[in-house]
Design a protein around this motif. Structure first.
Motif, PDB file in Angstrom:
ATOM      1  N   ALA A 227       0.842  -1.196   0.000  1.00 25.29           N
ATOM      2  CA  ALA A 227       0.000   0.000   0.000  1.00 25.29           C
ATOM      3  C   ALA A 227       0.878   1.246   0.000  1.00 25.29           C
ATOM      4  CB  ALA A 227      -0.904  -0.001   1.227  1.00 25.29           C
ATOM      5  N   TYR A 228       2.012   1.150   0.673  1.00 23.98           N
ATOM      6  CA  TYR A 228       2.913   2.288   0.772  1.00 23.98           C
ATOM      7  C   TYR A 228       3.568   2.588  -0.574  1.00 23.98           C
ATOM      8  CZ  TYR A 228       6.954   4.999   2.360  1.00 23.98           C
ATOM      9  OH  TYR A 228       7.900   5.961   2.537  1.00 23.98           O
ATOM     10  N   ALA A 229       3.981   1.535  -1.262  1.00 27.52           N
ATOM     11  CA  ALA A 229       4.652   1.711  -2.556  1.00 27.52           C
ATOM     12  C   ALA A 229       4.079   0.670  -3.529  1.00 27.52           C
ATOM     13  CB  ALA A 229       6.166   1.539  -2.402  1.00 27.52           C
ATOM     14  N   PRO A 230       2.891   0.949  -4.070  1.00 26.93           N
ATOM     15  CA  PRO A 230       2.255  -0.042  -4.949  1.00 26.93           C
ATOM     16  C   PRO A 230       3.206  -0.420  -6.084  1.00 26.93           C
ATOM     17  CG  PRO A 230       0.742   1.758  -4.462  1.00 26.93           C
ATOM     18  CD  PRO A 230       2.083   2.164  -3.927  1.00 26.93           C
ATOM     19  N   GLY A 231       3.407  -1.717  -6.259  1.00 29.81           N
ATOM     20  CA  GLY A 231       4.343  -2.176  -7.273  1.00 29.81           C
ATOM     21  C   GLY A 231       5.689  -2.556  -6.670  1.00 29.81           C
ATOM     22  N   THR A 232       5.842  -2.408  -5.342  1.00 31.37           N
ATOM     23  CA  THR A 232       7.120  -2.777  -4.720  1.00 31.37           C
ATOM     24  C   THR A 232       7.392  -4.259  -4.920  1.00 31.37           C
ATOM     25  OG1 THR A 232       8.366  -2.969  -2.673  1.00 31.37           O
ATOM     26  CG2 THR A 232       6.007  -3.221  -2.478  1.00 31.37           C
ATOM     27  N   ARG A 233       8.671  -4.594  -4.906  1.00 28.40           N
ATOM     28  CA  ARG A 233       9.036  -6.000  -5.035  1.00 28.40           C
ATOM     29  C   ARG A 233       9.136  -6.682  -3.681  1.00 28.40           C
ATOM     30  NH1 ARG A 233      13.508  -7.620  -6.814  1.00 28.40           N
ATOM     31  NH2 ARG A 233      14.777  -5.764  -6.737  1.00 28.40           N
ATOM     32  N   MET A 234       8.937  -5.967  -2.608  1.00 37.30           N
ATOM     33  CA  MET A 234       9.024  -6.629  -1.301  1.00 37.30           C
ATOM     34  C   MET A 234       7.779  -7.480  -1.094  1.00 37.30           C
ATOM     35  SD  MET A 234      10.189  -5.400   2.387  1.00 37.30           S
ATOM     36  CE  MET A 234       9.108  -5.214   3.792  1.00 37.30           C
ATOM     37  N   GLY A 235       7.927  -8.780  -1.268  1.00 35.03           N
ATOM     38  CA  GLY A 235       6.789  -9.705  -1.199  1.00 35.03           C
ATOM     39  C   GLY A 235       6.483 -10.089   0.222  1.00 35.03           C
ATOM     40  N   TYR A 236       6.024  -9.129   0.966  1.00 39.84           N
ATOM     41  CA  TYR A 236       5.772  -9.361   2.385  1.00 39.84           C
ATOM     42  C   TYR A 236       4.512  -8.589   2.755  1.00 39.84           C
ATOM     43  CZ  TYR A 236       6.317  -9.205   7.399  1.00 39.84           C
ATOM     44  OH  TYR A 236       6.083  -9.292   8.735  1.00 39.84           O
ATOM     45  N   ALA A 237       3.548  -9.268   3.377  1.00 38.67           N
ATOM     46  CA  ALA A 237       2.228  -8.666   3.605  1.00 38.67           C
ATOM     47  C   ALA A 237       2.283  -7.465   4.543  1.00 38.67           C
ATOM     48  CB  ALA A 237       1.271  -9.708   4.175  1.00 38.67           C
ATOM     49  N   GLY A 238       3.150  -7.540   5.554  1.00 39.52           N
ATOM     50  CA  GLY A 238       3.217  -6.421   6.490  1.00 39.52           C
ATOM     51  C   GLY A 238       2.962  -6.864   7.909  1.00 39.52           C
ATOM     52  N   LEU A 239       3.269  -5.956   8.836  1.00 38.21           N
ATOM     53  CA  LEU A 239       3.107  -6.235  10.259  1.00 38.21           C
ATOM     54  C   LEU A 239       1.930  -5.409  10.763  1.00 38.21           C
ATOM     55  CD1 LEU A 239       6.781  -5.951  11.541  1.00 38.21           C
ATOM     56  CD2 LEU A 239       5.329  -7.943  11.841  1.00 38.21           C
ATOM     57  N   SER A 240       0.832  -6.054  11.133  1.00 37.20           N
ATOM     58  CA  SER A 240      -0.336  -5.262  11.534  1.00 37.20           C
ATOM     59  C   SER A 240      -0.256  -4.785  12.975  1.00 37.20           C
ATOM     60  CB  SER A 240      -1.628  -6.040  11.279  1.00 37.20           C
ATOM     61  OG  SER A 240      -1.629  -7.195  12.067  1.00 37.20           O
ATOM     62  N   SER A 241       0.568  -5.413  13.799  1.00 37.29           N
ATOM     63  CA  SER A 241       0.665  -4.959  15.191  1.00 37.29           C
ATOM     64  C   SER A 241       1.578  -3.745  15.307  1.00 37.29           C
ATOM     65  CB  SER A 241       1.187  -6.090  16.078  1.00 37.29           C
ATOM     66  OG  SER A 241       1.869  -5.554  17.200  1.00 37.29           O
ATOM     67  N   ALA A 242       1.030  -2.652  15.851  1.00 30.03           N
ATOM     68  CA  ALA A 242       1.792  -1.406  15.972  1.00 30.03           C
ATOM     69  C   ALA A 242       3.014  -1.618  16.873  1.00 30.03           C
ATOM     70  CB  ALA A 242       0.905  -0.296  16.524  1.00 30.03           C
ATOM     71  N   GLN A 243       2.857  -2.409  17.931  1.00 25.67           N
ATOM     72  CA  GLN A 243       3.999  -2.612  18.837  1.00 25.67           C
ATOM     73  C   GLN A 243       5.075  -3.457  18.165  1.00 25.67           C
ATOM     74  OE1 GLN A 243       4.281  -1.015  22.073  1.00 25.67           O
ATOM     75  NE2 GLN A 243       6.370  -1.516  21.480  1.00 25.67           N
ATOM     76  N   ASP A 244       4.681  -4.456  17.376  1.00 24.22           N
ATOM     77  CA  ASP A 244       5.686  -5.230  16.629  1.00 24.22           C
ATOM     78  C   ASP A 244       6.485  -4.316  15.711  1.00 24.22           C
ATOM     79  OD1 ASP A 244       4.971  -7.595  17.776  1.00 24.22           O
ATOM     80  OD2 ASP A 244       3.957  -8.434  16.017  1.00 24.22           O
ATOM     81  N   ARG A 245       5.769  -3.391  15.060  1.00 19.24           N
ATOM     82  CA  ARG A 245       6.476  -2.476  14.160  1.00 19.24           C
ATOM     83  C   ARG A 245       7.453  -1.605  14.949  1.00 19.24           C
ATOM     84  NH1 ARG A 245       1.293  -1.746  12.158  1.00 19.24           N
ATOM     85  NH2 ARG A 245       1.196   0.359  12.991  1.00 19.24           N
ATOM     86  N   ALA A 246       6.993  -1.114  16.093  1.00 19.36           N
ATOM     87  CA  ALA A 246       7.875  -0.279  16.917  1.00 19.36           C
ATOM     88  C   ALA A 246       9.089  -1.097  17.372  1.00 19.36           C
ATOM     89  CB  ALA A 246       7.109   0.273  18.118  1.00 19.36           C
ATOM     90  N   ASN A 247       8.861  -2.350  17.767  1.00 15.76           N
ATOM     91  CA  ASN A 247       9.983  -3.178  18.229  1.00 15.76           C
ATOM     92  C   ASN A 247      11.015  -3.349  17.118  1.00 15.76           C
ATOM     93  OD1 ASN A 247       8.643  -3.464  20.639  1.00 15.76           O
ATOM     94  ND2 ASN A 247       7.912  -5.530  20.254  1.00 15.76           N
ATOM     95  N   ILE A 248      10.537  -3.614  15.918  1.00 13.16           N
ATOM     96  CA  ILE A 248      11.513  -3.879  14.849  1.00 13.16           C
ATOM     97  C   ILE A 248      12.200  -2.587  14.403  1.00 13.16           C
ATOM     98  CG2 ILE A 248       9.985  -3.797  12.810  1.00 13.16           C
ATOM     99  CD1 ILE A 248      11.626  -6.413  12.111  1.00 13.16           C
ATOM    100  N   ILE A 249      11.483  -1.477  14.421  1.00 12.05           N
ATOM    101  CA  ILE A 249      12.118  -0.210  14.047  1.00 12.05           C
ATOM    102  C   ILE A 249      13.159   0.163  15.104  1.00 12.05           C
ATOM    103  CG2 ILE A 249      11.721   2.262  13.679  1.00 12.05           C
ATOM    104  CD1 ILE A 249       8.962   1.425  12.449  1.00 12.05           C
ATOM    105  N   ASP A 250      12.831  -0.105  16.366  1.00 11.70           N
ATOM    106  CA  ASP A 250      13.787   0.146  17.441  1.00 11.70           C
ATOM    107  C   ASP A 250      15.043  -0.698  17.207  1.00 11.70           C
ATOM    108  OD1 ASP A 250      14.733   1.293  19.712  1.00 11.70           O
ATOM    109  OD2 ASP A 250      13.635   0.009  21.106  1.00 11.70           O
ATOM    110  N   TYR A 251      14.835  -1.959  16.837  1.00 11.97           N
ATOM    111  CA  TYR A 251      15.989  -2.829  16.552  1.00 11.97           C
ATOM    112  C   TYR A 251      16.788  -2.276  15.365  1.00 11.97           C
ATOM    113  CZ  TYR A 251      18.566  -6.778  14.570  1.00 11.97           C
ATOM    114  OH  TYR A 251      19.530  -7.565  14.014  1.00 11.97           O
ATOM    115  N   LEU A 252      16.109  -1.929  14.278  1.00 12.81           N
ATOM    116  CA  LEU A 252      16.811  -1.423  13.088  1.00 12.81           C
ATOM    117  C   LEU A 252      17.659  -0.200  13.445  1.00 12.81           C
ATOM    118  CD1 LEU A 252      14.013  -1.692  10.328  1.00 12.81           C
ATOM    119  CD2 LEU A 252      16.037  -3.155  10.596  1.00 12.81           C
ATOM    120  N   HIS A 253      17.138   0.619  14.343  1.00  8.42           N
ATOM    121  CA  HIS A 253      17.858   1.870  14.640  1.00  8.42           C
ATOM    122  C   HIS A 253      19.143   1.607  15.429  1.00  8.42           C
ATOM    123  CE1 HIS A 253      17.456   3.277  18.846  1.00  8.42           C
ATOM    124  NE2 HIS A 253      18.016   4.392  18.437  1.00  8.42           N
ATOM    125  N   THR A 254      19.237   0.429  16.071  1.00 10.13           N
ATOM    126  CA  THR A 254      20.487   0.112  16.785  1.00 10.13           C
ATOM    127  C   THR A 254      21.590  -0.312  15.811  1.00 10.13           C
ATOM    128  OG1 THR A 254      19.976  -2.258  17.067  1.00 10.13           O
ATOM    129  CG2 THR A 254      19.195  -0.749  18.792  1.00 10.13           C
TER     130      THR A 254
END
Ligand code: HEC
Ligand code: HEC
Length: 339
Positions: free
Chosen positions: A143-170
């Motif tokens: 939905a963010y980038a229609p036509g993207t090649r990232m074949g991944y449905a997405g993370l619907s849990s807001a806290q899961d997203r925050a956890n992974i973004i927190d990890y990425l930032h380290t």
């Protein structure tokens, strides 16, 4: 404008904001759809639209900053290892997999890893991967980038997203400071343009608390298989993103990987017409439970040179669940072992 008019405008904005927020919450529920009736490969191509669902605008997500404050880096890392590592590496200088290297991605210019062949969809998005942009991307890449090649449905849990973004930032020589939660706007307008997928999208939503548990004494595969829950195995195929590359239904088309219907006790490289690696074609004999178990534990060790870009499933219980699920995908499932 007189003050009466100003009030009206403010009220209208507020109502619109609330409606926006509620739609987002409903959307969140809708993506949590469990059974996978259709070929999951569609997620790689385009968001699947549910004809009966109302057309939706871009989703309004809960503000990220307050969730980042209580985010759990370890839980984020677990999701990255389980899900994202099928396609991404996270170390400085690491070679691209199916997806680009994610070291130092927070704050980085979008689609900027030299030499990686990004989709136009992502290249056309200008600017940097800010916290909020990553949040919207990971919610629903298609939905963010229609036509993207990232074949991944997405993370619907807001806290899961925050956890992974927190990890990425380290993952940076000089991690950016976390955003100030005080400055968060609750329904910040997301930068998403395309249609928002609703039902039928395999909700690949690993739950932070569901990290594999290590068994104390290792029970044998036979013992694990007899008690394995095929439904959990099906859920595991979403957690590990098997569904991003494989279809599981009878007669289903190949995606990045072959169709997996009837694979148990079938020959290695069992799908006619699929272009297997020489490594897998060289393997003799049927896919017994034991062979599948070794394969899924570490594909690159089982068949060095394989095209399957999956780090592996380290938990023996989850492997047994996945194998039990694969076994169920047959008109005539193979007999279970008698331990
Ligand atoms: C099935 C493979 C696959 C999985 C699973 C996957 N990705 Fe991706 N990812 C890709 C591909 C392919 C791209 C490039 C997309 C494009 O060019 O449109 C990408 C791009 C990205 C980007 C943009 C990077 C840049 O340089 O602009 C980020 C960030 C990202 N992925 C994060 C994640 C995270 C976090 C996860 C796990 C929650 C994940 N991805 C799971 C394949 C995958
Ligand atoms: C990033 C894409 C990708 C992911 C994720 C992935 N696979 Fe695969 N899979 C492949 C490819 C490609 C092949 C063909 C390998 C080869 O030819 O070397 C394959 C082959 C297989 C085979 C052998 C089929 C045959 O006909 O011999 C099985 C079984 C399998 N995968 C199961 C799984 C399971 C279970 C998962 C999740 C735990 C999974 N795969 C995750 C891409 C993937």
């Amino acid at each position: 404008m007189d003050s009466m008019e100003v009030n009206k405008v403010l009220a209208a904005t507020l109502v619109a904001g609330i409606a926006f927020f509620v739609t987002g919450l409903i959307g969140d529920e809708l993506v949590r759809v469990k059974p996978l009736k259709e070929s999951p490969l569609k997620i790689a191509a385009a968001p699947v639209q549910n004809a009966s669902a109302p057309a939706q605008g871009p989703a309004a997500l809960p503000a990220l900053a307050p969730l980042l404050v209580k985010a759990d880096v370890g839980a984020g890392e677990a999701i990255a290892k389980k899900v994202c590592s099928a396609c991404h590496v996270f170390v400085a200088g690491g070679a691209a997999g199916i997806g680009p290297n994610l070291y130092n991605v927070v704050g980085r210019e979008r689609a900027s890893v030299p030499g990686y062949n990004y989709s136009n969809a992502l290249k056309e998005k200008k600017g940097d991967w800010s916290w909020e942009e990553l949040n919207h991307w990971l919610y629903k890449p298609a939905a963010y980038a229609p036509g993207t090649r990232m074949g991944y449905a997405g993370l619907s849990s807001a806290q899961d997203r925050a956890n992974i973004i927190d990890y990425l930032h380290t993952l940076s020589p000089s991690p950016l400071p976390l955003p100030d939660p005080g400055a968060a706007e609750v329904a910040a307008k997301p930068d998403v343009t395309g249609p928002v997928a609703t039902a039928n999208v395999p909700g690949a939503t690993p739950v932070a608390g569901s990290a594999p548990t290590k068994p104390d004494a290792a029970p044998s595969l036979d013992v694990l298989l007899v008690s394995a829950d095929a439904k959990k195995g099906q859920a595991d195929t979403m957690k590990y993103a098997c569904v991003a590359c494989h279809s599981f239904n009878e007669g289903g088309k190949a995606g990045i990987g072959p169709n997996l219907y009837n694979v148990v006790n079938g020959p290695h490289a069992h799908m006619a017409g699929y272009d297997y690696s020489a490594a897998l074609k060289a393997k003799q004999g049927p896919w017994t439970y034991a062979e599948l178990d070794k394969w899924l534990e570490k594909p690159s060790a089982y068949a060095p040179g394989t095209k399957m870009a999956l780090a592996g499933v380290s938990d023996p219980k989850q492997r047994a669940e996945i194998i039990a699920y694969l076994r169920s995908l047959s008109a005539d499932p193979a007999p279970l072992p008698t331990p």
